[in-house]
Design an enzyme around this catalytic site. Structure first.
Site, PDB file in Angstrom:
ATOM      1  CB  SER A 105      17.194 -49.978 -11.971  1.00 40.21           C
ATOM      2  OG  SER A 105      16.050 -50.186 -11.179  1.00 40.21           O
ATOM      3  CE  LYS A 108      16.303 -47.323  -8.353  1.00 42.48           C
ATOM      4  NZ  LYS A 108      15.588 -47.943  -9.471  1.00 42.48           N
ATOM      5  CE1 TYR A 242      13.282 -44.447  -8.504  1.00 45.70           C
ATOM      6  CE2 TYR A 242      11.028 -45.260  -8.448  1.00 45.70           C
ATOM      7  CZ  TYR A 242      12.389 -45.503  -8.435  1.00 45.70           C
ATOM      8  OH  TYR A 242      12.848 -46.800  -8.368  1.00 45.70           O
ATOM      9  CE1 TYR A 294      17.407 -53.651  -9.855  1.00 44.84           C
ATOM     10  CE2 TYR A 294      17.724 -55.204 -11.658  1.00 44.84           C
ATOM     11  CZ  TYR A 294      17.229 -54.007 -11.177  1.00 44.84           C
ATOM     12  OH  TYR A 294      16.554 -53.175 -12.013  1.00 44.84           O
ATOM     13  CB  VAL A 312      13.251 -54.719 -14.739  1.00 43.41           C
ATOM     14  CG1 VAL A 312      13.661 -55.076 -13.337  1.00 43.41           C
ATOM     15  CG2 VAL A 312      12.487 -53.400 -14.772  1.00 43.41           C
TER      16      VAL A 312
END
Length: 487
Positions: A105, A108, A242, A294, A312
């Site tokens: 992540s 992103k 993605y 998160y 993660v």
């Protein structure tokens, strides 16, 4: 530079051409070093503190390695690395900083920065919101405008992937992002994890439930007309893109340069190249601050107060604006999906240094270290401010310094203290506050042997002189401090 380092370690000499080549490749760093204009002037001291924080977090054995992606589950929970890159290009690495790991992540934040640089914030946010979702990162939900809440959650990441060069072939789209990230990292390691991403028919996340959730998010967004024109038809291609972005690999070393590029307003500190638009960087850091960790984002913003993005894989991309970028990595995660050691390191970093967004508020009484200043400069500035306030009779300022824990007895290079200056200028309220509230020595001597009482008498401040004489008659109380008999 590696050759230069090897030559110096072995005792070999280098010729003029080799030295010139090494200097030219690092001219920004060398130039700042010669001018003594580093943003962190005492780099060795700063690194020693980073080492202490690293060691402290290393003893944290909490958390578990993510097991829903088999490739991630193979990493040892003992792996732990921290890399720092300042906006000047100064570097420090400790621990497992050369081991490649997936961005997950963290990608992103980087793809959002690239996307807004290329397409502009206004276009991007026609389709993606800017608010924290208040829900799980993979929640099947949209905001009140039928948009993904922000680009830092899965729905926003999928939509962002759909917008990145949709007219190119899948291979060219991915290659485009890879080259951009390599520029962000100053040409350092940026790879791709086939082991994490290579599966049958988009099983990039290895466990079917996780892949199904992302497919469901994509179909849900298509049902609500979230995608830009033409993007919804290539849904499977978008998801593949993605998943590939999440599988891009970096090391702590290369990741710290990416973070430093964000800290430096989009200019890579090791190459001097403008990679990102300043407005895109500002928007990226704003969203990282509010949505990057998160479901822990709000707590992290409260405790740490810095832009960050976690993944993660155990990575945390941390940005100290206008100072440095930091990449920390440890695979053991807490129950919210953030690295246990990484969160501890970030928290203790801000406990030690005044990096929190609001640590520098006016009248702040915190005694945190400011690595942007030399400790000797801070000491000198304290003395100047204290003595200036005493000379001007500014009791309010002196009271504030006392509350901040400043040493009210400190002297300048002539041995002149605040008490000397207050007495010489006839400020009885200053003298009384220093003696009665700060308990300073009533008869400090300057380099010429004068005490505050001498100054008060020399400048004919009778009220101050009378007060000082009344305070230095108790020899027993001030035994060993110079004694009134010496005045």
């Amino acid at each position: 530079m590696k050759y230069l380092h090897t030559a110096l370690q072995s005792g070999d000499t280098i010729d003029r051409d080799c030295f010139k080549k090494c200097v030219c490749e690092n001219i920004v760093l060398v130039g700042r070093a010669l001018k003594n204009k580093f943003v962190i002037p005492e780099w060795q001291f700063f690194c020693s503190v980073i080492k202490d924080l690293y060691t402290s977090a290393k003893s944290n054995s909490g958390g578990k390695v993510a097991n829903y992606i088999p490739q991630l589950s193979r990493f040892s929970p003992d792996l732990w690395g921290v890399a720092v890159c300042s906006i000047d290009g100064q570097r420090y690495m400790i621990g497992d900083t050369n081991v490649p790991f997936c961005l997950q992540s963290c990608s992103k934040a980087l793809t959002y920065a690239v996307g807004t640089t290329e397409m502009g914030s206004e276009y991007v946010h026609k389709y993606i919101g800017q608010e924290p979702s208040g829900r799980s990162f993979n929640e099947l939900s949209l905001d009140h405008n039928k948009k993904p809440h922000n680009p830092m959650i899965n729905a926003g990441g999928i939509l962002m992937a759909s917008m990145m060069k949709p007219n190119l072939s899948p291979a060219d789209r991915f290659d485009y992002i890879m080259k951009y990230l390599q520029r962000l990292a100053g040409g350092e390691f940026v790879g791709f994890s086939n082991a994490t991403s290579d599966s049958d028919n988009f099983r990039y996340l290895s466990e079917r439930d996780t892949a199904d959730r992302n497919f469901a998010l994509a179909y849900y967004m298509r049902e609500n007309n979230c995608f830009p024109p033409g993007a919804a038809a290539a849904l499977q291609e978008t998801l593949e893109h993605y998943f590939q972005l999440c599988s891009i690999e970096v090391t702590c070393e290369s990741g710290s340069v990416m973070a430093a590029t964000l800290a430096n307003g989009g200019i890579c500190p090791t190459t001097g190249e403008r990679v990102l638009d300043p407005d895109a960087v500002r928007n990226t850091l704003s969203l990282m601050h509010s949505c990057g960790m998160y479901d822990y984002s709000g707590h992290f913003a409260f405790k740490v107060g810095l832009p960050a993005k976690s993944g993660v894989s155990g990575a945390i991309l941390l940005v100290v604006p206008n100072v440095c970028g930091i990449m920390v990595w440890s695979p053991a995660l807490d129950n919210l999906g953030n690295s246990c050691r990484g969160v501890q390191f970030c928290t203790e970093l801000v406990d030690k240094f005044n990096f929190h967004n609001y640590d520098n508020l006016l009248h702040q009484t915190s005694q945190k270290l400011d690595p942007r200043r030399r400790r000797s400069d801070v000491k000198g500035r304290e003395v100047v401010n204290l003595l200036f306030s005493a000379a001007n009779g500014d009791v309010t300022a002196i009271r504030r310094y006392a509350v901040q824990g400043m040493n009210m007895s400190q002297a300048d290079y002539d041995g002149r203290t605040a008490l000397h200056l207050g007495a010489a200028e006839g400020h009885l309220d200053v003298v009384m506050f220093l003696i009665e509230r700060c308990n300073v020595n009533p008869w400090p001597r300057d380099r010429w042997g004068f005490t505050p009482l001498d100054d008060a008498k020399r400048f004919d401040h009778k009220d101050v002189a009378d007060y000082l004489e009344s305070k230095i008659t108790d020899k027993a109380h001030f035994k060993g401090d110079g004694g009134p008999e010496k005045t």
